[in-house]
Scaffold this motif. Structure first.
Motif, mmCIF file in Angstrom:
data_model
loop_
_atom_site.group_PDB
_atom_site.id
_atom_site.type_symbol
_atom_site.label_atom_id
_atom_site.label_comp_id
_atom_site.label_asym_id
_atom_site.label_seq_id
_atom_site.Cartn_x
_atom_site.Cartn_y
_atom_site.Cartn_z
ATOM 1 N N VAL A 1 31.079 37.631 19.576
ATOM 2 C CA VAL A 1 30.182 37.478 18.423
ATOM 3 C C VAL A 1 28.950 36.625 18.730
ATOM 4 O O VAL A 1 28.227 36.221 17.832
ATOM 5 C CB VAL A 1 30.933 36.912 17.179
ATOM 6 N N VAL B 1 29.341 40.996 11.724
ATOM 7 C CA VAL B 1 30.778 41.316 11.781
ATOM 8 C C VAL B 1 31.279 41.931 10.481
ATOM 9 O O VAL B 1 31.968 42.954 10.495
ATOM 10 C CB VAL B 1 31.613 40.055 12.145
ATOM 11 N N PHE C 1 38.507 37.665 18.403
ATOM 12 C CA PHE C 1 37.081 37.359 18.357
ATOM 13 C C PHE C 1 36.819 36.152 19.240
ATOM 14 O O PHE C 1 37.675 35.285 19.391
ATOM 15 C CB PHE C 1 36.657 37.021 16.917
ATOM 16 N N GLY D 1 33.379 32.318 16.442
ATOM 17 C CA GLY D 1 34.560 33.180 16.576
ATOM 18 C C GLY D 1 35.521 32.964 15.414
ATOM 19 O O GLY D 1 36.105 33.905 14.889
ATOM 20 N N ASN E 1 41.198 34.195 16.836
ATOM 21 C CA ASN E 1 40.030 33.633 17.508
ATOM 22 C C ASN E 1 40.438 33.043 18.851
ATOM 23 O O ASN E 1 41.422 32.309 18.936
ATOM 24 C CB ASN E 1 39.434 32.526 16.614
#
Length: 119
Positions: A29, A51, A80, A88, A105
């Motif tokens: 991301v 996202v 992520f 994240g 994450n």
């Protein structure tokens, strides 16, 4: 959210997932500039501010834009990551709000990954 999966993945967890690969959907991301300096192999770049829109897309639209099949709501390994964990975590929360029950994450982010991988 009782019984939710542990929302964070360690470097070791991610390394093991990358080796198995079958179900891992790894989302980077970070900004394009950060990605241009290096990325975790196999990750899909979806900037943090997109996202929510990306994961709300229809599967055909998602595949057309990102070149990969959109993960299912119950995808077992949706991870992520950003540079150091904060973005994240934000992306993971957004995905969970959209119904991705197993979103997690990688809190160490690309910073830890590149240090541990000697990049």
């Amino acid at each position: 959210m009782a019984g939710a999966v542990n929302k964070e993945v360690s470097y070791e967890d991610l390394k093991a997932l990358l080796e198995k690969r079958q179900n891992l959907f790894l989302v980077d991301v970070r900004s394009q500039g950060e990605v241009d300096k290096g990325q975790i192999p196999g990750s899909v770049h979806i900037p943090v501010d997109t996202v929510e829109a990306a994961f709300a897309m229809q599967p055909e639209e998602f595949k057309a834009k990102y070149g990969v099949t959109k993960p299912l709501m119950d995808a077992p390994e949706l991870v992520f990551h950003c540079q150091m964990g904060k973005r994240g975590g934000m992306a993971t929360s957004k995905a969970q709000e959209l119904g991705y029950v197993n979103a997690r994450n990688y809190a160490g982010g690309y910073k830890e990954w590149s240090e541990r991988e000697g990049k």
